[in-house]
Design a protein around this motif. Structure first.
Motif, PDB file in Angstrom:
ATOM      1  N   LEU A 187      -4.451   5.624   4.176  1.00 52.38           N
ATOM      2  CA  LEU A 187      -3.019   5.546   3.891  1.00 52.38           C
ATOM      3  C   LEU A 187      -2.350   6.894   4.144  1.00 52.38           C
ATOM      4  CD1 LEU A 187      -2.962   3.446   0.574  1.00 52.38           C
ATOM      5  CD2 LEU A 187      -2.880   2.639   2.937  1.00 52.38           C
ATOM      6  N   HIS A 188      -3.020   7.964   3.763  1.00 57.33           N
ATOM      7  CA  HIS A 188      -2.499   9.301   4.024  1.00 57.33           C
ATOM      8  C   HIS A 188      -2.434   9.590   5.523  1.00 57.33           C
ATOM      9  CE1 HIS A 188      -3.279   9.832  -0.255  1.00 57.33           C
ATOM     10  NE2 HIS A 188      -2.719  11.026  -0.220  1.00 57.33           N
ATOM     11  N   ILE A 189      -3.487   9.213   6.242  1.00 55.05           N
ATOM     12  CA  ILE A 189      -3.543   9.465   7.683  1.00 55.05           C
ATOM     13  C   ILE A 189      -2.416   8.739   8.390  1.00 55.05           C
ATOM     14  CG2 ILE A 189      -4.896   9.036   9.777  1.00 55.05           C
ATOM     15  CD1 ILE A 189      -7.420   9.413   8.027  1.00 55.05           C
ATOM     16  N   TRP A 225       0.797  -1.231   0.000  1.00 55.24           N
ATOM     17  CA  TRP A 225       0.000   0.000   0.000  1.00 55.24           C
ATOM     18  C   TRP A 225       0.828   1.280   0.000  1.00 55.24           C
ATOM     19  CZ3 TRP A 225      -2.787  -1.882   5.034  1.00 55.24           C
ATOM     20  CH2 TRP A 225      -3.565  -3.014   4.733  1.00 55.24           C
ATOM     21  N   ILE A 226       1.978   1.276   0.686  1.00 53.05           N
ATOM     22  CA  ILE A 226       2.771   2.493   0.863  1.00 53.05           C
ATOM     23  C   ILE A 226       4.195   2.218   0.403  1.00 53.05           C
ATOM     24  CG2 ILE A 226       3.570   4.253   2.478  1.00 53.05           C
ATOM     25  CD1 ILE A 226       1.277   3.414   4.351  1.00 53.05           C
ATOM     26  N   THR A 227       4.627   2.913  -0.653  1.00 51.14           N
ATOM     27  CA  THR A 227       5.962   2.679  -1.181  1.00 51.14           C
ATOM     28  C   THR A 227       6.521   4.013  -1.691  1.00 51.14           C
ATOM     29  OG1 THR A 227       7.250   1.348  -2.753  1.00 51.14           O
ATOM     30  CG2 THR A 227       5.044   2.029  -3.445  1.00 51.14           C
ATOM     31  N   THR A 228       7.533   3.944  -2.519  1.00 52.54           N
ATOM     32  CA  THR A 228       8.108   5.136  -3.140  1.00 52.54           C
ATOM     33  C   THR A 228       8.144   4.933  -4.639  1.00 52.54           C
ATOM     34  OG1 THR A 228      10.321   4.212  -2.792  1.00 52.54           O
ATOM     35  CG2 THR A 228       9.532   5.828  -1.181  1.00 52.54           C
ATOM     36  N   LYS A 241      -2.599  22.898   5.786  1.00 52.25           N
ATOM     37  CA  LYS A 241      -4.018  22.601   6.018  1.00 52.25           C
ATOM     38  C   LYS A 241      -4.270  21.096   5.984  1.00 52.25           C
ATOM     39  CE  LYS A 241      -8.501  23.026   3.672  1.00 52.25           C
ATOM     40  NZ  LYS A 241      -9.197  23.573   2.477  1.00 52.25           N
ATOM     41  N   TYR A 242      -3.718  20.411   4.967  1.00 54.89           N
ATOM     42  CA  TYR A 242      -3.966  18.977   4.832  1.00 54.89           C
ATOM     43  C   TYR A 242      -3.218  18.171   5.887  1.00 54.89           C
ATOM     44  CZ  TYR A 242      -6.078  20.298   0.385  1.00 54.89           C
ATOM     45  OH  TYR A 242      -6.874  20.872  -0.585  1.00 54.89           O
ATOM     46  N   LYS A 243      -2.058  18.656   6.306  1.00 58.66           N
ATOM     47  CA  LYS A 243      -1.345  17.973   7.395  1.00 58.66           C
ATOM     48  C   LYS A 243      -2.202  17.986   8.656  1.00 58.66           C
ATOM     49  CE  LYS A 243       2.895  18.057  10.167  1.00 58.66           C
ATOM     50  NZ  LYS A 243       3.228  16.623   9.978  1.00 58.66           N
ATOM     51  N   ILE A 271      -6.303  14.055  -0.400  1.00 61.89           N
ATOM     52  CA  ILE A 271      -5.764  12.798  -0.909  1.00 61.89           C
ATOM     53  C   ILE A 271      -5.470  12.862  -2.412  1.00 61.89           C
ATOM     54  CG2 ILE A 271      -6.836  11.454   0.925  1.00 61.89           C
ATOM     55  CD1 ILE A 271      -8.955  10.553  -1.116  1.00 61.89           C
ATOM     56  N   GLY A 272      -5.550  14.050  -3.015  1.00 63.48           N
ATOM     57  CA  GLY A 272      -5.118  14.235  -4.387  1.00 63.48           C
ATOM     58  C   GLY A 272      -6.100  13.841  -5.462  1.00 63.48           C
ATOM     59  N   ILE A 273      -7.252  13.312  -5.094  1.00 59.68           N
ATOM     60  CA  ILE A 273      -8.297  12.955  -6.049  1.00 59.68           C
ATOM     61  C   ILE A 273      -9.626  13.003  -5.317  1.00 59.68           C
ATOM     62  CG2 ILE A 273      -7.950  10.472  -5.608  1.00 59.68           C
ATOM     63  CD1 ILE A 273      -8.932   9.936  -8.465  1.00 59.68           C
TER      64      ILE A 273
END
Length: 519
Positions: A86-88, A56-59, A469-471, A339-341
């Motif tokens: 995932l963002h949280i 789920w979380i990579t680079t 703000k999003y942080k 979350i960008g979308i």
């Protein structure tokens, strides 16, 4: 200019159940920056797990370029909730960092500030980093930090059974693949509507232009360079493009030809990349000197895909089982969502991709495919220009973009009503009602709204205000779909899997490289 699909829409209205169970997955990239806006120089956080094996979380290209990946799912709301979780989880692991909210990077002085993504000591991990070193040598590291969102989409088997009369995925793989290729050809013809509505990179920091040649008619505002009517510089010649790939002659008429053309590009030597060399100061800097080091180096706004088995190349997977889904790659990061979308973007893509599979798309030569890119470039550079026109085919006939877009939405509204009836709400039709207005009022598009904010607040200041703000929003949010225990389990499993891969290597890296496309 818009094909008449009345009969296909009539069919769909009689078979609404065929599109119940659409499968989606989302991949979102974002740069980690410190609280002052500088590109992070820290390692990928160990508390998030292994970038080589975490599902789920990579680079992506850089150690600071995060990539969030959701599993495939039929429930759009749950997919977006998963992505938010995932963002949280990630932001809570980064007390002194935040996410840059735009596709185009800023605050990067030169390539040396960008640390390549690291994947451990296994041969496959080293190969992934070497591939990125090759990208850096070929295109520059700063270009590779441009971020986007990929939308993975597939129709349920029930659709292909009803629409094409197939029995199952195995016996029907050729017909299903042909259906997806039809979709892809229409995407090339009409996909410019996506950067028109949702392009969110009409400007760049001036530093991004350092030592870059461009013909784009930029205007300047303090530290910002912008196109007055531009939509998506990410998709322009300054973004994800490759001159070496321009004349590959790829087409999307049948699987065997497409795969053959793709593989040919992987064996075709490039004089430009040969001049770079394979080594520098005793260090390997490319996998090979071919136009494509690996298949994924192909830059395209959309790709046919199939989930691969262990040690299977993407093209082998498609030849084995046919096209399973398509990957839409032309979405800029949505700066208006943490979350960008957004949900409405995803719903628009659903509508448009259904339209693309229904509308008959004649086969296209490689030269015709290049013609379609002219409309994309028109929209990317000056899509919001008053009275902008769109070309028809490869001829000189043009139509007003406004009228073409609105006529497309007439069809999308009919599809929306079918989907809404299946869901027993009106969310798809609301998307159509909102975004059809943008063709008469281009200032309502993401790029129009964003450029106005940049002019009023400055690109840097606005970006940092959104990042902050999003942080705060994500840090204070509770998980919606996953739990902390699930994240902990995935983290530990990913670390164990990486260790197992590293411990099972028997070949030297040079031998492994030779067997995997190295020269």
């Amino acid at each position: 200019m818009i094909p008449n699909i009345s009969s296909e829409l009539n069919w769909l209205e009689k078979h609404p159940d065929s599109i119940i169970g659409i499968i989606r997955g989302i991949e979102r990239e974002t740069l980690r920056i410190d609280l002052n806006g500088k590109l992070s120089q820290t390692d990928h956080p160990a508390q998030l797990g292994s970038t080589l094996t975490h599902p789920w979380i990579t680079t992506d290209f850089a150690e600071s370029l995060l990539e969030f990946i959701t599993p495939a799912d039929t429930n759009l709301t749950e997919t977006l909730s998963f992505l938010k979780d995932l963002h949280i989880n990630t932001i809570k692991s980064l007390p002194n960092e935040q996410f840059w909210p735009f596709s185009m990077p800023c605050f990067i002085g030169d390539d040396e500030e960008v640390r390549l993504a690291q994947y451990g000591n296994s041969n496959i991990g080293k190969l992934k980093t070497l591939y990125r070193e090759g990208l850096k040598q070929r295109y520059g590291a700063v270009m590779q930090t441009i971020s986007g969102v990929h939308y993975n989409f597939s129709f349920p088997l029930s659709f292909w059974q009803a629409y094409l009369g197939v029995e199952d995925e195995v016996t029907g793989k050729d017909k299903i693949s042909s259906g997806y290729l039809n979709l892809i050809r229409n995407y090339y013809r009409f996909g410019w509507v996506i950067p028109f509505l949702f392009g969110a990179s009409p400007a760049i920091c001036r530093s991004f232009l350092n030592n870059k040649q461009t013909h784009l008619p930029f205007e300047f505002n303090d530290s910002m360079a912008y196109l007055p009517y531009g939509t998506s510089l990410r998709l322009s010649d300054l973004g994800y493009t490759s001159n070496a790939q321009t004349n590959l002659g790829l087409t999307f008429n049948n699987i065997d030809t497409y795969i053959g053309q793709l593989r040919h590009a992987m064996t075709l030597s490039s004089e430009e990349f040969k001049a770079i060399g394979l080594e520098k100061d005793g260090k390997r800097i490319q996998i090979n000197t071919n136009i494509l080091q690996i298949e994924n180096e192909l830059y395209a706004p959309i790709r046919p895909k199939r989930v691969t088995k262990a040690n299977e190349r993407p093209s082998d997977a498609i030849l084995r089982g046919g096209i399973q889904y398509i990957e839409v790659r032309s979405l800029d990061i949505n700066p208006f969502d943490a979350i960008g979308i957004s949900d409405e973007q995803a719903r628009f893509l659903d509508l448009f991709l259904i339209w693309c599979v229904l509308a008959k798309a004649p086969e296209m030569s490689s030269s015709e495919l290049q013609c379609t890119k002219r409309n994309w470039q028109t929209v990317i550079v000056e899509g919001r220009k008053p009275d902008q026109t769109i070309a028809v085919g490869c001829g000189n006939e043009n139509h007003p973009l406004r009228l073409v877009g609105k006529s497309l939405f007439v069809d999308l509204i009919r599809i929306a009503r079918i989907l809404d009836k299946n869901e027993q709400n009106n969310r798809y039709e609301m998307v159509c009602e909102k975004w059809i207005r943008a063709f008469d009022e281009p200032e309502l598009t993401y790029s129009g709204i964003l450029l106005q904010a940049f002019k009023e607040q400055g690109m840097t200041n606005y970006g940092l205000s959104l990042a902050k703000k999003y942080k705060e929003e994500l840090s204070q949010s509770d998980y919606q779909f996953l739990t902390q225990m699930q994240f902990d389990i995935e983290k530990e499993q990913s670390i164990t899997k990486q260790w197992e891969i590293e411990s099972q290597d028997t070949l030297s890296f040079s031998e492994f490289l030779r067997l995997n496309g190295g020269q």
